[in-house]
Each structure stands twice: as structure tokens, then as C-alpha cells.
Write a protein that holds these residues in place. Structure first.
Motif, PDB file in Angstrom:
ATOM      1  N   ALA A  15       0.593  -1.105  -0.288  1.00 42.91           N
ATOM      2  CA  ALA A  15      -0.398  -0.088   0.098  1.00 42.91           C
ATOM      3  C   ALA A  15       1.128   1.257  -0.489  1.00 42.91           C
ATOM      4  O   ALA A  15       0.766   2.341  -0.278  1.00 42.91           O
ATOM      5  N   ALA A  16       2.065   1.118   0.795  1.00 40.75           N
ATOM      6  CA  ALA A  16       3.168   2.012   1.142  1.00 40.75           C
ATOM      7  C   ALA A  16       3.740   2.821  -0.560  1.00 40.75           C
ATOM      8  O   ALA A  16       3.828   3.952  -1.048  1.00 40.75           O
ATOM      9  N   ARG A  17       3.869   1.609  -1.141  1.00 41.14           N
ATOM     10  CA  ARG A  17       4.567   1.691  -3.022  1.00 41.14           C
ATOM     11  C   ARG A  17       3.514   2.576  -3.452  1.00 41.14           C
ATOM     12  O   ARG A  17       3.898   2.893  -4.267  1.00 41.14           O
ATOM     13  N   SER A  18       1.960   2.056  -3.639  1.00 49.57           N
ATOM     14  CA  SER A  18       0.767   2.678  -4.412  1.00 49.57           C
ATOM     15  C   SER A  18       1.083   3.272  -4.352  1.00 49.57           C
ATOM     16  O   SER A  18       0.778   4.791  -5.535  1.00 49.57           O
ATOM     17  N   ILE A  19       1.080   3.793  -2.696  1.00 49.09           N
ATOM     18  CA  ILE A  19       0.782   5.043  -2.396  1.00 49.09           C
ATOM     19  C   ILE A  19       1.974   6.104  -3.137  1.00 49.09           C
ATOM     20  O   ILE A  19       1.941   7.383  -3.291  1.00 49.09           O
ATOM     21  N   HIS A  20       2.718   5.625  -2.704  1.00 51.48           N
ATOM     22  CA  HIS A  20       4.415   6.647  -3.049  1.00 51.48           C
ATOM     23  C   HIS A  20       4.272   6.555  -4.605  1.00 51.48           C
ATOM     24  O   HIS A  20       4.082   7.589  -4.885  1.00 51.48           O
ATOM     25  N   GLN A  21       3.870   5.525  -5.391  1.00 53.45           N
ATOM     26  CA  GLN A  21       3.799   5.743  -7.109  1.00 53.45           C
ATOM     27  C   GLN A  21       2.835   7.047  -7.859  1.00 53.45           C
ATOM     28  O   GLN A  21       3.022   7.379  -8.164  1.00 53.45           O
ATOM     29  N   GLU A  22       1.432   7.114  -7.020  1.00 52.33           N
ATOM     30  CA  GLU A  22       0.496   7.613  -7.113  1.00 52.33           C
ATOM     31  C   GLU A  22       0.860   9.391  -7.005  1.00 52.33           C
ATOM     32  O   GLU A  22       0.854  10.176  -7.781  1.00 52.33           O
ATOM     33  N   GLN A  23       1.589   9.516  -6.235  1.00 53.59           N
ATOM     34  CA  GLN A  23       2.238  10.542  -6.125  1.00 53.59           C
ATOM     35  C   GLN A  23       2.892  11.322  -6.491  1.00 53.59           C
ATOM     36  O   GLN A  23       3.228  12.187  -6.996  1.00 53.59           O
ATOM     37  N   LEU A  24       4.362  10.374  -6.638  1.00 48.41           N
ATOM     38  CA  LEU A  24       5.481  10.558  -8.131  1.00 48.41           C
ATOM     39  C   LEU A  24       4.603  10.798  -8.839  1.00 48.41           C
ATOM     40  O   LEU A  24       5.179  11.795  -9.646  1.00 48.41           O
ATOM     41  N   SER A  25       3.685  10.226  -9.350  1.00 48.34           N
ATOM     42  CA  SER A  25       3.050  10.552 -11.441  1.00 48.34           C
ATOM     43  C   SER A  25       2.697  11.900 -11.174  1.00 48.34           C
ATOM     44  O   SER A  25       2.233  12.652 -12.109  1.00 48.34           O
ATOM     45  N   ARG A  26       1.526  12.492  -9.434  1.00 44.79           N
ATOM     46  CA  ARG A  26       1.113  13.566  -9.570  1.00 44.79           C
ATOM     47  C   ARG A  26       2.327  14.565  -9.829  1.00 44.79           C
ATOM     48  O   ARG A  26       1.899  15.410 -10.418  1.00 44.79           O
ATOM     49  N   VAL A  27       3.535  14.317  -9.074  1.00 42.50           N
ATOM     50  CA  VAL A  27       4.537  15.402  -8.356  1.00 42.50           C
ATOM     51  C   VAL A  27       4.496  15.830 -10.077  1.00 42.50           C
ATOM     52  O   VAL A  27       4.950  16.959 -10.923  1.00 42.50           O
ATOM     53  N   GLU A  28       5.542  14.691 -11.140  1.00 35.62           N
ATOM     54  CA  GLU A  28       5.873  14.813 -12.323  1.00 35.62           C
ATOM     55  C   GLU A  28       4.933  15.292 -13.331  1.00 35.62           C
ATOM     56  O   GLU A  28       5.471  16.116 -14.135  1.00 35.62           O
ATOM     57  N   LEU A  29       3.543  14.770 -13.429  1.00 34.35           N
ATOM     58  CA  LEU A  29       2.456  15.741 -13.674  1.00 34.35           C
ATOM     59  C   LEU A  29       2.696  17.123 -13.702  1.00 34.35           C
ATOM     60  O   LEU A  29       2.633  17.872 -14.591  1.00 34.35           O
ATOM     61  N   PHE A  30       2.387  17.809 -12.587  1.00 37.18           N
ATOM     62  CA  PHE A  30       3.126  19.508 -11.795  1.00 37.18           C
ATOM     63  C   PHE A  30       4.049  19.166 -13.157  1.00 37.18           C
ATOM     64  O   PHE A  30       4.045  21.150 -13.119  1.00 37.18           O
ATOM     65  N   ASN A  31       5.246  19.256 -12.677  1.00 36.79           N
ATOM     66  CA  ASN A  31       6.650  19.710 -12.644  1.00 36.79           C
ATOM     67  C   ASN A  31       6.651  19.530 -14.475  1.00 36.79           C
ATOM     68  O   ASN A  31       7.469  20.668 -14.769  1.00 36.79           O
ATOM     69  N   GLY A  32       6.177  18.697 -15.147  1.00 39.61           N
ATOM     70  CA  GLY A  32       6.328  19.344 -16.610  1.00 39.61           C
ATOM     71  C   GLY A  32       4.797  19.927 -17.149  1.00 39.61           C
ATOM     72  O   GLY A  32       5.854  20.468 -18.141  1.00 39.61           O
ATOM     73  N   ARG A  33       4.353  20.632 -16.678  1.00 42.86           N
ATOM     74  CA  ARG A  33       3.476  21.496 -16.833  1.00 42.86           C
ATOM     75  C   ARG A  33       3.593  22.629 -16.554  1.00 42.86           C
ATOM     76  O   ARG A  33       3.617  23.741 -17.103  1.00 42.86           O
ATOM     77  N   ALA A  34       4.625  22.839 -15.349  1.00 41.53           N
ATOM     78  CA  ALA A  34       5.262  23.962 -15.167  1.00 41.53           C
ATOM     79  C   ALA A  34       6.367  24.223 -16.131  1.00 41.53           C
ATOM     80  O   ALA A  34       6.738  25.024 -15.873  1.00 41.53           O
ATOM     81  N   ALA A  35       6.641  23.598 -16.420  1.00 45.21           N
ATOM     82  CA  ALA A  35       7.931  23.474 -17.326  1.00 45.21           C
ATOM     83  C   ALA A  35       7.477  24.227 -19.105  1.00 45.21           C
ATOM     84  O   ALA A  35       8.020  24.814 -19.388  1.00 45.21           O
TER      85      ALA A  35
END
Length: 78
Positions: A15-35
Motif C-alpha cells: 500500500a505504501a508503494r502504491s501511494i508513493h507511486q501515485e504521488q510521484l506520478s502527480r508530482v511529475e505531471l505538475f513539474n512537466g506542466r510548470a516547465a
């Protein structure tokens, strides 16, 4: 009893890995949009002011000095 604890730990880790993967996906999406937004703003500013993106972020003198450097000393023009 010990097997039950091992099973619980595996589920918690999964469950912790799944949550971390979801958070990482959201952060990468935000960083791409900001760039992308930053590049578009830089290009629009360049169109309006005539200054390139490198000059806008304050590295213009470095680029200007490199361009004015003699070709025979090119590797040492930093």
C-alpha cells in the motif's frame, strides 16, 4: 501468528508503494506542466522584448562573452 504479521507487513508495504507511486506520478505531471508554462512565457517575453531566454534569466553576459571570444582560444573562453 508470525505468518499473519508477515502478511500484514507485506500488505502495508504494498500500500505504501502504491501511494508513493501515485504521488510521484502527480508530482511529475505538475513539474512537466510548470516547465511547459515557463517555456511558453519565456518565448512570449522574447517576442515582446527581443531578449532571448538566456538574457532573461541573467546569463546573457556569459553567452555574450563566449560569442565574442577568439576562435583559436575557444576551449579556454569560459
Amino acid at each position: 501468528m508470525e505468518r499473519n504479521q508477515a502478511s500484514d507487513k507485506w500488505f502495508q508495504d504494498s500500500a505504501a508503494r502504491s501511494i508513493h507511486q501515485e504521488q510521484l506520478s502527480r508530482v511529475e505531471l505538475f513539474n512537466g506542466r510548470a516547465a511547459m508554462l515557463g517555456i511558453v512565457i519565456g518565448i512570449l517575453t522574447e517576442a515582446l522584448t527581443g531578449q532571448g531566454i538566456v538574457h532573461q534569466i541573467g546569463l546573457g553576459p556569459l553567452v555574450d562573452g563566449y560569442a565574442a571570444c577568439s576562435a583559436r582560444f575557444l576551449p579556454f573562453c569560459f
